[in-house]
Design an enzyme around this catalytic site. Structure first.
Site, PDB file in Angstrom:
ATOM      1  N   GLU A  29       6.705   4.747   7.427  1.00  0.00           N
ATOM      2  CA  GLU A  29       6.505   5.624   6.702  1.00  0.00           C
ATOM      3  C   GLU A  29       7.377   7.083   7.109  1.00  0.00           C
ATOM      4  OE1 GLU A  29       1.674   4.994   5.786  1.00  0.00           O
ATOM      5  OE2 GLU A  29       1.805   6.169   6.829  1.00  0.00           O
ATOM      6  N   LYS A  78       3.787  -6.949   4.413  1.00  0.00           N
ATOM      7  CA  LYS A  78       3.707  -5.286   3.926  1.00  0.00           C
ATOM      8  C   LYS A  78       3.198  -4.698   5.265  1.00  0.00           C
ATOM      9  CE  LYS A  78       0.226  -3.569   3.220  1.00  0.00           C
ATOM     10  NZ  LYS A  78      -0.749  -2.525   4.468  1.00  0.00           N
ATOM     11  N   ASN A  83       0.545  10.446   5.317  1.00  0.00           N
ATOM     12  CA  ASN A  83      -0.470   9.847   6.018  1.00  0.00           C
ATOM     13  C   ASN A  83      -2.612  10.921   5.846  1.00  0.00           C
ATOM     14  OD1 ASN A  83      -0.995   7.197   7.366  1.00  0.00           O
ATOM     15  ND2 ASN A  83       1.110   8.462   8.517  1.00  0.00           N
ATOM     16  N   SER A 119      -6.030  10.887  -0.771  1.00  0.00           N
ATOM     17  CA  SER A 119      -6.356  11.162  -2.386  1.00  0.00           C
ATOM     18  C   SER A 119      -5.674  10.848  -3.283  1.00  0.00           C
ATOM     19  CB  SER A 119      -4.880  12.197  -2.368  1.00  0.00           C
ATOM     20  OG  SER A 119      -4.912  13.156  -0.819  1.00  0.00           O
ATOM     21  N   THR A 150       0.696  -1.229   0.024  1.00  0.00           N
ATOM     22  CA  THR A 150      -0.310   0.118   0.432  1.00  0.00           C
ATOM     23  C   THR A 150       0.692   1.335   0.132  1.00  0.00           C
ATOM     24  OG1 THR A 150      -0.152  -0.248   2.209  1.00  0.00           O
ATOM     25  CG2 THR A 150      -1.898  -0.681   1.279  1.00  0.00           C
ATOM     26  N   THR A 196       1.798  -7.909  11.736  1.00  0.00           N
ATOM     27  CA  THR A 196       2.040  -7.221  11.170  1.00  0.00           C
ATOM     28  C   THR A 196       0.874  -7.110  10.406  1.00  0.00           C
ATOM     29  OG1 THR A 196       3.372  -6.585   9.107  1.00  0.00           O
ATOM     30  CG2 THR A 196       2.564  -8.423   9.080  1.00  0.00           C
TER      31      THR A 196
END
Length: 409
Positions: free
Chosen positions: A280, A182, A404, A409, A156, A193
């Site tokens: 991230e 992932k 985040n 979007s 993702t 996870t």
């Protein structure tokens, strides 16, 4: 960019006899990206799993747990990205069942022999019709050496695909283990996870496999955190096809059980650490090690208090040795009877604090030197017992907020 993750090449992920994988671009969230994975298993394959403890667990988690509890033999897994099918009520359960039924019809098995998994945006309707339309395309390109494409298909916000293979010898037979995972944000697993799949051709009973997956999760994926948020969709599946030429492992006291468990653990730890390294916006990979506590639980409380502190994480991002923030986190971790005068704090090899304050030998230049590094160990010695634990985390950067903020979007 991810912190010190070597580039993954397709040939590094070894096929597992009894497992084939197919991928499709189903357009679940956006066009022209791999977002649908089908993993097909031969008959008589053992499957065990652990799942999120989030009370808002996703519909596919509910259905997968149900199918694992009743099915005689799991024949396939179906995984989509782009939509979590979580927070979707009864409609989500219906859609998860529908995807299982559609794949089962194509494979000639029962819907209960299919396990569904989803990851992506929460509380949005699953585009079930796109998934069902994509299944024939996924099945048409399935092959045993498709693990690299599979790792790409479950991403993702991940920047890089995550996969590991390993081989060991058991009674003269070569055992292969391959895993993919992932995860990048919303990472504070309470079992595993975001999504992880590890397969081996080893021959082991289902009861021992279930015991093994819990142990492996507790010492790998349950030792990581990016942002302290436990996902609604977490799942770790361990698959044993039994195709390797050795007698079945049915006794945990058998040395082969420990040998296999340790090898699978090695794969799981590498995958778990890759998730943190690809956190991230991460720029630092941080190990938090707490030693000499009275119990494992209190060591974990201290470790997670440090790893979850936004002030600590942003200091690491800035390479700012504002290390009083770590002392503050230790202090509010909730440890009864903690004597701060007994505690020692190290940053890599640098002694930072002892006897309740700054160590006499510490100078800020040493702290600055360590903080500039991309891999850092925070070591807390409580000096009140023999328990020790270790977790892995990362820093917070501007990009974490941007990723985040822009996620839908």
């Amino acid at each position: 960019m991810p912190v010190n993750i070597p580039s993954l090449l397709p040939q590094q992920l070894l096929p597992i006899q009894g497992v084939s994988l197919g991928i499709a671009e189903a357009g679940i969230k956006r066009p022209d990206r791999k977002d649908l994975l089908v993993m097909v298993l031969d008959g008589n394959v053992e499957v065990a799993g652990v799942f999120t403890k989030n009370r808002f667990c996703a519909a596919p988690v509910v259905v997968a747990k149900e199918h694992l509890s009743v099915a005689g033999s799991i024949r396939a897994l179906i995984i989509n990205t782009g939509n979590a099918n979580a927070g979707t009520g009864e409609e989500g359960i219906t859609y998860a069942h529908a995807t299982c039924a559609a794949l089962a019809k194509l494979l000639g098995c029962q819907p209960q022999q299919v396990l569904p998994f989803s990851t992506g945006v929460i509380m949005e309707r699953l585009p079930v019709e796109r998934i069902i339309e994509g299944l024939p395309r996924a099945l048409s390109n399935r092959k045993s050496d498709n693990w690299f494409a599979a790792a790409q298909a479950i991403m993702t916000t991940d920047i890089v695909p995550k996969g590991v293979s390993s081989q060991i010898q058991i009674n003269g037979a070569t055992i292969t283990i391959t895993g993919i995972a992932k995860g990048s944000g919303m990472i504070h697993p309470n079992m595993a996870t975001m999504l992880g799949y590890i397969a081996t051709d080893a021959n082991i009973s289902q009861s021992l496999l279930q015991e093994m997956v819990r142990h492996v999760a507790d010492h790998s994926f349950n030792r990581i955190t990016v942002d302290g948020d436990t996902s609604t969709n977490d799942a770790l599946l361990l698959i044993a096809t039994g195709k390797a030429n050795h007698s079945q492992i049915v006794d945990r006291e058998n040395p082969e059980f420990s040998l296999l468990q340790n090898a699978i653990m090695g794969v799981a730890i590498q995958l778990a650490q890759m998730i943190v390294r690809d956190g991230e916006g991460a720029t630092k990979f941080i190990t938090v090690q707490v030693e000499k506590g009275r119990t494992l639980e209190e060591c974990s409380q201290v470790a997670y208090a440090i790893a979850h502190s936004p002030l600590v994480k942003t200091a690491f991002f800035a390479s700012d040795p504002n290390l009083g923030r770590i002392l503050a986190a230790i202090g509010y971790a909730g440890i009864d009877g903690l004597d701060v005068n007994d505690i020692q704090l190290y940053l890599n090899e640098v002694l930072v604090a002892e006897q309740g304050g700054r160590a006499k030998s510490y100078c800020e230049q040493d702290g600055q030197r360590v903080m500039r590094q991309s891999e850092i160990t925070v070591r807390v010695i409580l000096n009140r017992g023999a328990a020790t634990t270790k977790i892995w985390t990362c820093d917070f950067s501007y990009d974490y907020v941007k990723i985040n903020a822009d996620y839908r979007s």
